[in-house]
Structure formats: C-alpha cells, structure tokens
Write a protein that holds these residues in place. Structure first.
Motif, PDB file in Angstrom:
ATOM      1  N   LEU A 101       0.894  -1.612   0.445  1.00  0.00           N
ATOM      2  CA  LEU A 101      -0.126   0.028   0.262  1.00  0.00           C
ATOM      3  C   LEU A 101       0.864   1.375  -0.381  1.00  0.00           C
ATOM      4  N   GLN A 102       2.449   1.239   0.310  1.00  0.00           N
ATOM      5  CA  GLN A 102       3.297   2.003   0.639  1.00  0.00           C
ATOM      6  C   GLN A 102       3.511   2.922  -0.613  1.00  0.00           C
ATOM      7  N   LEU A 103       3.222   4.600  -1.074  1.00  0.00           N
ATOM      8  CA  LEU A 103       3.972   5.334  -2.204  1.00  0.00           C
ATOM      9  C   LEU A 103       4.016   6.603  -2.331  1.00  0.00           C
ATOM     10  N   PRO A 104       4.919   6.313  -3.048  1.00  0.00           N
ATOM     11  CA  PRO A 104       6.349   7.384  -2.795  1.00  0.00           C
ATOM     12  C   PRO A 104       5.729   9.238  -2.771  1.00  0.00           C
ATOM     13  N   ALA A 105       6.724   9.722  -2.593  1.00  0.00           N
ATOM     14  CA  ALA A 105       6.314  10.799  -1.744  1.00  0.00           C
ATOM     15  C   ALA A 105       5.787  11.750  -2.482  1.00  0.00           C
ATOM     16  N   ASN A 106       5.455  11.849  -3.859  1.00  0.00           N
ATOM     17  CA  ASN A 106       4.863  12.517  -4.996  1.00  0.00           C
ATOM     18  C   ASN A 106       3.181  11.987  -5.331  1.00  0.00           C
ATOM     19  N   ALA A 107       3.646  10.750  -4.552  1.00  0.00           N
ATOM     20  CA  ALA A 107       1.901  10.567  -4.900  1.00  0.00           C
ATOM     21  C   ALA A 107       0.671  11.277  -4.509  1.00  0.00           C
ATOM     22  N   SER A 108      -0.180  11.091  -5.171  1.00  0.00           N
ATOM     23  CA  SER A 108      -1.509  11.835  -5.374  1.00  0.00           C
ATOM     24  C   SER A 108      -2.169  11.873  -4.103  1.00  0.00           C
ATOM     25  N   THR A 109      -3.245  13.309  -3.356  1.00  0.00           N
ATOM     26  CA  THR A 109      -3.864  13.221  -2.578  1.00  0.00           C
ATOM     27  C   THR A 109      -5.166  11.800  -2.570  1.00  0.00           C
ATOM     28  N   GLU A 110      -5.427  11.725  -3.747  1.00  0.00           N
ATOM     29  CA  GLU A 110      -6.453  11.098  -4.412  1.00  0.00           C
ATOM     30  C   GLU A 110      -5.997   9.688  -4.279  1.00  0.00           C
ATOM     31  N   SER A 111      -5.186   9.164  -4.672  1.00  0.00           N
ATOM     32  CA  SER A 111      -4.665   8.145  -4.582  1.00  0.00           C
ATOM     33  C   SER A 111      -4.054   7.308  -3.222  1.00  0.00           C
ATOM     34  N   LEU A 112      -3.770   8.309  -2.236  1.00  0.00           N
ATOM     35  CA  LEU A 112      -3.194   7.410  -0.877  1.00  0.00           C
ATOM     36  C   LEU A 112      -4.839   7.152  -0.417  1.00  0.00           C
ATOM     37  N   ARG A 113      -5.506   8.175  -0.467  1.00  0.00           N
ATOM     38  CA  ARG A 113      -6.775   8.337   0.096  1.00  0.00           C
ATOM     39  C   ARG A 113      -7.362   6.751  -0.236  1.00  0.00           C
ATOM     40  N   SER A 114      -7.075   6.410  -1.607  1.00  0.00           N
ATOM     41  CA  SER A 114      -7.346   4.834  -1.967  1.00  0.00           C
ATOM     42  C   SER A 114      -6.971   3.821  -1.447  1.00  0.00           C
ATOM     43  N   LYS A 115      -5.741   4.640  -1.279  1.00  0.00           N
ATOM     44  CA  LYS A 115      -4.946   2.757  -0.201  1.00  0.00           C
ATOM     45  C   LYS A 115      -5.474   3.521   1.126  1.00  0.00           C
ATOM     46  N   VAL A 116      -5.896   4.239   1.909  1.00  0.00           N
ATOM     47  CA  VAL A 116      -6.478   4.097   2.976  1.00  0.00           C
ATOM     48  C   VAL A 116      -7.635   3.374   3.412  1.00  0.00           C
ATOM     49  N   GLU A 117      -8.345   3.192   1.831  1.00  0.00           N
ATOM     50  CA  GLU A 117      -9.633   2.657   2.111  1.00  0.00           C
ATOM     51  C   GLU A 117      -9.569   1.531   2.532  1.00  0.00           C
ATOM     52  N   GLN A 118      -8.730   0.891   1.544  1.00  0.00           N
ATOM     53  CA  GLN A 118      -7.355  -0.544   1.097  1.00  0.00           C
ATOM     54  C   GLN A 118      -6.763  -0.797   2.721  1.00  0.00           C
ATOM     55  N   LEU A 119      -6.310  -0.574   3.132  1.00  0.00           N
ATOM     56  CA  LEU A 119      -6.010  -0.368   4.417  1.00  0.00           C
ATOM     57  C   LEU A 119      -7.165  -0.279   5.714  1.00  0.00           C
ATOM     58  N   ASP A 120      -8.040   0.323   5.190  1.00  0.00           N
ATOM     59  CA  ASP A 120      -9.123  -0.158   5.503  1.00  0.00           C
ATOM     60  C   ASP A 120      -9.713  -1.337   5.896  1.00  0.00           C
ATOM     61  N   LEU A 121     -10.437  -1.989   5.075  1.00  0.00           N
ATOM     62  CA  LEU A 121     -10.394  -3.804   5.006  1.00  0.00           C
ATOM     63  C   LEU A 121     -10.149  -4.176   5.645  1.00  0.00           C
TER      64      LEU A 121
END
Length: 344
Positions: A108-128
């Motif tokens: 789920l880790q993303l690079p430092a320049n990842a977009s806010t939208e992509s980060l929030r999508s990964k948080v949803e996956q972590l929630d599950l």
C-alpha cells in the motif's frame, strides 16, 4: 496469515536484552504459531491466559492523505524494543499478552510525490485489512492494543469492534484534533466522522481538543453528531478544571452510555512527542498516562489505540525518536494493561 506479518522468535531475539537473575516481559509474552490460522492462535492464546493482543500498523499513508507528514510507520518496533525489555514481576508477568505482529502494508506504500487521491484510495484498502483482522480479535474475546500508523485506523478499529461485539462503541480520544473532518475521502483526519456515519460510533468525547486546530465546519459537525469535548485551553492553560475532574466526568458519561469503550490516544497530543503533527504546547505524558489508566480501570474498555507516533520526526534524529516514543508507548501500554487487570 493474509495481510499479517507475525512477530516471531527471530524478531523477539533481535530486540530482547536478557540479564542473569532477571525475567523480561519478552521472555514470557505469547507469540503466534505460523503453522496455525489466526482464530486457532487467538483461541489458544486465550486458553493460555492471554487477554491482550498487541498489534502494529506500520503506515503513514493516512497522515499523508490528510496533507500531513510521513513517518508514522515505525512506532511498533520502537515500542516493542522498550516494552519487551521491561521486567516480568508481581505487577505484570507478561503471559496476559500475545504479541501478534503487524498488519502488512508494504503493497500500500506510495512514493513521496503520490497524489492525494491515490493515497486516500490506499487508506480505504487498509481499512478493509484492519476491519478483517481486528474483527477476529474482538470475536475471540480478546482486547487489542494497536500501535502505530495514522489515526485513520480508528475507523477500522471502531468498525471491527462493532462487528465483533455486536454493539456501537463509545470512544474517548486524547487529541488536539477531533478527527471529525468532512467525509471527503479517507485520511487520518476523518476516522471518527466516517465511523459515526456508519453507525459504529455511538458516543464520542475529545479530551485536550485545541481550540484553534479545528475548523468551524468540523466543530459544527461534531456538535451535530452529539459529540463532546474538553479543550486543552480549558484544562492546561486557563485551569478552569483539573485533568482529574475532567477524566472522572468523562468516565461517568462513558459508563452512562452502557456501551463498550474505546480509548484513543493521538501521540501528537503529548508535548514534543515526535509525530506527524508534533506540538510544543501539549499534554504532559504523566497526564496522558493517568487518562489511560483511569478510563481503563473504571470503564468497560474494548481496546487501546496509540496512533501517529513518528520516531523519525524527532528533532534530535531517529535514534532519539525511537527511544522517546518507545519509552512513552511502553508506559501507555502498562497504564492500560494495569488498569484493565485491576478494573473495578
């Protein structure tokens, strides 16, 4: 076990410092057996005297998705390096705990320049992942102690507690921020607003809320939900009431709900604690320990969540950060466990 990196004997040996004539907690705590599934491990641990399941979540995508700093991904190891080297004695023997391991977040880790939208999508996956894992812990009749990651994980914990305990949860949160921001995509600032919308959060109180670190929109949302707070300024600056008076009042209100209680701590509430949003004007660690201890002892507590510690953000460097966060989290762990063992 899917999405779970077990804490094994090799990891334990790398952290443990033994001394002749002494027994450390790390020599007594229970560990999971990789050859067995999670439910079997939990059932067996409980049969062997375990009550508390210590779990890490090593991630900083939640704080970054909230436009904050990274670094909240290594608090678990810092805490275990300190906690497991404390003494096993008459006050705490250690077999009451199983150190399970960490939720796997590597993919789920993303690079430092990842977009806010992509980060929030990964948080949803972590929630599950958090919901799936922790629901099994609650269903097994054990109390999780969750260390590390952003405060976004409060949502997964509350959802899991509701699923496992079959009831909404009353939460108290030591935090300068209410984390009740709008539901604009998942991040560390809206775990409780999402939990409220889902029906998992039945009651909410914020202790140490900073009066100028919460938007009017957020405060209004919290008020509409029926949330409560004691502000940092009320207690520690204007001294309108003592921390003891506030905590005892909160405990009474929590008990009146007749719901299971979640104890939440955002480590950035504590003065100069290295975190994603550290503060110079915060709560003394000793007051945080009192808060955890008192609520754990006097309320029907379901879990403890210690979020946002970021050792690498320490002003003196990562090594100092690991020492300070490790010692602080260890004291919070013991305050909770001792309170629960001696609960009224």
């Amino acid at each position: 076990m899917q999405y779970l990196n077990l804490f094994n004997t090799t990891k334990l040996a790398s952290l443990l410092n033994t001394r002749e004539g002494e027994t450390k907690l790390g020599q007594v705590v229970q560990l999971a057996d990789a050859s067995q599934d999670l439910n079997t491990n939990l059932t067996q641990a409980k049969a062997n005297g375990a009550r508390f399941v210590i779990i890490g979540i090593g991630e900083d995508i939640g704080p970054r998705a909230n436009l904050g700093r990274g670094g909240a991904n290594d608090a678990f190891d810092s805490a275990m390096a300190q906690f497991l080297n404390l003494q096993s004695n008459r006050f705490l023997s250690g077999e009451q705990c199983i150190v399970l391991g960490q939720v796997d977040t590597q993919d789920l880790q993303l690079p430092a320049n990842a977009s806010t939208e992509s980060l929030r999508s990964k948080v949803e996956q972590l929630d599950l992942r958090v919901i799936t894992l922790l629901t099994q812990v609650f269903s097994a009749g054990l109390e999780p102690i969750v260390i590390g990651g952003g405060h976004n994980n409060a949502y997964g914990l509350l959802m899991a507690a509701k699923a496992g305990l079959k009831r909404p949860i009353a939460a108290v949160n030591l935090d300068p921020h209410s984390d009740f921001r709008p539901k604009e995509g998942r991040h560390s600032g809206n775990g409780f607003s999402y939990a409220a919308a889902s029906g998992a959060l039945g009651y909410y109180h914020v202790l140490g809320l900073h009066e100028l670190k919460n938007s009017e929109t957020t405060l209004e949302q919290l008020k509409t939900f029926g949330g409560h707070w004691h502000s940092l300024q009320q207690i520690w600056i204007r001294r309108e009431l003592s921390v003891e008076t506030a905590v005892k009042s909160i405990a009474k209100d929590l008990n009146n709900t007749q719901l299971p209680v979640a104890i939440e701590v955002d480590l950035d509430a504590i003065t100069n604690m290295p975190s994603s949003a550290s503060t110079a004007a915060g709560v003394p660690l000793l007051d945080a320990l009192f808060y955890v201890s008192y609520i754990a002892k006097h309320c029907p507590t379901a879990y403890l969540h210690l979020a946002e510690a970021a050792p690498s953000c320490h002003v003196a460097g990562a090594a100092a950060g690991h020492r300070e966060t490790g010692q602080s989290i260890s004291e919070l762990l013991y305050s909770y466990i001792s309170g629960r063992i001696n609960a009224l």
